[in-house]
Design a protein around this motif. Structure first.
Motif, PDB file in Angstrom:
ATOM      1  N   LEU A  18     -53.813  -7.463 -22.171  1.00  0.00           N
ATOM      2  CA  LEU A  18     -52.798  -6.823 -21.347  1.00  0.00           C
ATOM      3  C   LEU A  18     -53.453  -6.410 -20.033  1.00  0.00           C
ATOM      4  CD1 LEU A  18     -50.866  -4.307 -23.672  1.00  0.00           C
ATOM      5  CD2 LEU A  18     -49.918  -6.344 -22.573  1.00  0.00           C
ATOM      6  N   ARG A  19     -52.639  -6.302 -18.990  1.00  0.00           N
ATOM      7  CA  ARG A  19     -53.125  -5.746 -17.732  1.00  0.00           C
ATOM      8  C   ARG A  19     -52.229  -4.601 -17.317  1.00  0.00           C
ATOM      9  NH1 ARG A  19     -53.914  -7.972 -11.553  1.00  0.00           N
ATOM     10  NH2 ARG A  19     -51.644  -7.675 -11.501  1.00  0.00           N
ATOM     11  N   LEU A  20     -52.844  -3.446 -17.124  1.00  0.00           N
ATOM     12  CA  LEU A  20     -52.135  -2.270 -16.640  1.00  0.00           C
ATOM     13  C   LEU A  20     -52.321  -2.144 -15.136  1.00  0.00           C
ATOM     14  CD1 LEU A  20     -53.178   0.374 -19.342  1.00  0.00           C
ATOM     15  CD2 LEU A  20     -51.305  -1.286 -19.413  1.00  0.00           C
ATOM     16  N   SER A  21     -51.265  -1.670 -14.480  1.00  0.00           N
ATOM     17  CA  SER A  21     -51.323  -1.410 -13.042  1.00  0.00           C
ATOM     18  C   SER A  21     -50.905   0.022 -12.776  1.00  0.00           C
ATOM     19  CB  SER A  21     -50.393  -2.352 -12.280  1.00  0.00           C
ATOM     20  OG  SER A  21     -50.735  -3.699 -12.484  1.00  0.00           O
ATOM     21  N   CYS A  22     -51.448   0.586 -11.723  1.00  0.00           N
ATOM     22  CA  CYS A  22     -51.084   1.952 -11.323  1.00  0.00           C
ATOM     23  C   CYS A  22     -51.131   2.009  -9.804  1.00  0.00           C
ATOM     24  CB  CYS A  22     -52.053   2.947 -11.931  1.00  0.00           C
ATOM     25  SG  CYS A  22     -51.883   4.626 -11.288  1.00  0.00           S
ATOM     26  N   ALA A  23     -50.012   2.403  -9.200  1.00  0.00           N
ATOM     27  CA  ALA A  23     -49.926   2.465  -7.750  1.00  0.00           C
ATOM     28  C   ALA A  23     -49.431   3.826  -7.293  1.00  0.00           C
ATOM     29  CB  ALA A  23     -48.999   1.377  -7.232  1.00  0.00           C
ATOM     30  N   ALA A  24     -49.963   4.297  -6.195  1.00  0.00           N
ATOM     31  CA  ALA A  24     -49.452   5.523  -5.587  1.00  0.00           C
ATOM     32  C   ALA A  24     -48.077   5.234  -4.989  1.00  0.00           C
ATOM     33  CB  ALA A  24     -50.398   6.027  -4.517  1.00  0.00           C
ATOM     34  N   SER A  25     -47.186   6.205  -5.082  1.00  0.00           N
ATOM     35  CA  SER A  25     -45.791   5.991  -4.701  1.00  0.00           C
ATOM     36  C   SER A  25     -45.557   6.016  -3.199  1.00  0.00           C
ATOM     37  CB  SER A  25     -44.905   7.058  -5.360  1.00  0.00           C
ATOM     38  OG  SER A  25     -45.318   8.351  -4.957  1.00  0.00           O
ATOM     39  N   GLU A  26     -46.571   6.407  -2.421  1.00  0.00           N
ATOM     40  CA  GLU A  26     -46.426   6.418  -0.981  1.00  0.00           C
ATOM     41  C   GLU A  26     -47.794   6.245  -0.333  1.00  0.00           C
ATOM     42  OE1 GLU A  26     -44.801  10.531  -1.186  1.00  0.00           O
ATOM     43  OE2 GLU A  26     -46.271  10.926   0.395  1.00  0.00           O
ATOM     44  N   SER A  27     -47.787   6.156   0.969  1.00  0.00           N
ATOM     45  CA  SER A  27     -49.042   5.973   1.697  1.00  0.00           C
ATOM     46  C   SER A  27     -49.946   7.193   1.516  1.00  0.00           C
ATOM     47  CB  SER A  27     -48.740   5.769   3.184  1.00  0.00           C
ATOM     48  OG  SER A  27     -49.931   5.632   3.910  1.00  0.00           O
ATOM     49  N   ILE A  28     -51.217   6.929   1.282  1.00  0.00           N
ATOM     50  CA  ILE A  28     -52.203   7.966   1.032  1.00  0.00           C
ATOM     51  C   ILE A  28     -53.305   7.881   2.078  1.00  0.00           C
ATOM     52  CG2 ILE A  28     -53.842   8.923  -0.651  1.00  0.00           C
ATOM     53  CD1 ILE A  28     -50.938   9.029  -1.569  1.00  0.00           C
ATOM     54  N   PHE A  29     -53.721   9.053   2.594  1.00  0.00           N
ATOM     55  CA  PHE A  29     -54.775   9.056   3.612  1.00  0.00           C
ATOM     56  C   PHE A  29     -56.082   8.508   3.044  1.00  0.00           C
ATOM     57  CE2 PHE A  29     -57.071  10.160   7.299  1.00  0.00           C
ATOM     58  CZ  PHE A  29     -58.218  10.835   6.942  1.00  0.00           C
ATOM     59  N   ARG A  30     -56.478   8.998   1.862  1.00  0.00           N
ATOM     60  CA  ARG A  30     -57.728   8.520   1.274  1.00  0.00           C
ATOM     61  C   ARG A  30     -57.697   8.736  -0.238  1.00  0.00           C
ATOM     62  NH1 ARG A  30     -62.268  10.212   4.951  1.00  0.00           N
ATOM     63  NH2 ARG A  30     -61.205   8.599   6.151  1.00  0.00           N
ATOM     64  N   ILE A  31     -58.221   7.762  -0.969  1.00  0.00           N
ATOM     65  CA  ILE A  31     -58.339   7.868  -2.421  1.00  0.00           C
ATOM     66  C   ILE A  31     -59.796   7.694  -2.793  1.00  0.00           C
ATOM     67  CG2 ILE A  31     -57.605   7.000  -4.660  1.00  0.00           C
ATOM     68  CD1 ILE A  31     -55.085   5.935  -3.384  1.00  0.00           C
ATOM     69  N   ASN A  32     -60.307   8.601  -3.587  1.00  0.00           N
ATOM     70  CA  ASN A  32     -61.693   8.516  -4.011  1.00  0.00           C
ATOM     71  C   ASN A  32     -61.747   7.776  -5.351  1.00  0.00           C
ATOM     72  OD1 ASN A  32     -64.423   8.804  -4.179  1.00  0.00           O
ATOM     73  ND2 ASN A  32     -64.413  11.025  -4.438  1.00  0.00           N
ATOM     74  N   VAL A  33     -62.092   8.455  -6.406  1.00  0.00           N
ATOM     75  CA  VAL A  33     -62.203   7.806  -7.707  1.00  0.00           C
ATOM     76  C   VAL A  33     -60.813   7.579  -8.307  1.00  0.00           C
ATOM     77  CG1 VAL A  33     -63.125   7.995 -10.042  1.00  0.00           C
ATOM     78  CG2 VAL A  33     -64.447   8.854  -8.103  1.00  0.00           C
ATOM     79  N   MET A  34     -60.615   6.401  -8.880  1.00  0.00           N
ATOM     80  CA  MET A  34     -59.422   6.087  -9.653  1.00  0.00           C
ATOM     81  C   MET A  34     -59.873   5.700 -11.052  1.00  0.00           C
ATOM     82  SD  MET A  34     -57.143   3.901  -6.928  1.00  0.00           S
ATOM     83  CE  MET A  34     -55.540   4.390  -7.609  1.00  0.00           C
ATOM     84  N   GLY A  35     -59.019   5.954 -12.023  1.00  0.00           N
ATOM     85  CA  GLY A  35     -59.445   5.629 -13.376  1.00  0.00           C
ATOM     86  C   GLY A  35     -58.314   5.604 -14.378  1.00  0.00           C
TER      87      GLY A  35
END
Length: 121
Positions: A18-35
């Motif tokens: 399976l492949r999971l996806s996760c997206a922020a719902s709007e524009s973000i200035f900066r994203i550090n760690v995602m997990g």
């Protein structure tokens, strides 16, 4: 309000993928760690994998060699590709990210709503 929106969960047979996806719902200035984290019934939430903005990754021992994590910084999206799935991988999978929404706000930690992954024959 900014949200992390997950997709890709479902029912799969042992040995499947399976492949999971996760997206922020709007524009973000900066994203550090995602997990990704997961929580099985009756158990505590546990780390699955993380990836920094520079692409450095970290995996739980239980998924090393079977799962990969990647991200598309332009799309503010993180992916979890899960191969050779086992029944013990069954859990609700949660996306997590340290995000700075605008330049005048500090980093804050955000969680997705969770997506169910069930591995069963």
């Amino acid at each position: 309000q900014v949200q992390l929106v997950e997709s890709g969960g479902g029912l799969v047979q042992p040995g499947g993928s399976l492949r999971l996806s996760c997206a922020a719902s709007e524009s973000i200035f900066r994203i550090n760690v995602m997990g990704w984290y997961r929580q099985a019934p009756g158990k505590e939430r546990e780390l699955v994998a993380t990836i920094t903005s520079g692409g450095s990754t970290n995996f739980a021992d239980s998924v090393k060699g079977r799962f990969t994590i990647s991200r598309d910084n332009a799309k503010n999206t993180v992916y979890l590709k899960m191969n050779s799935l086992k029944p013990e991988d069954t859990a609700v999978y949660y996306c997590n990210a340290d995000m700075r929404i605008t330049s005048w706000l500090p980093f804050s930690n955000y969680w997705g709503q969770g997506t169910q992954v069930t591995v069963s024959s």
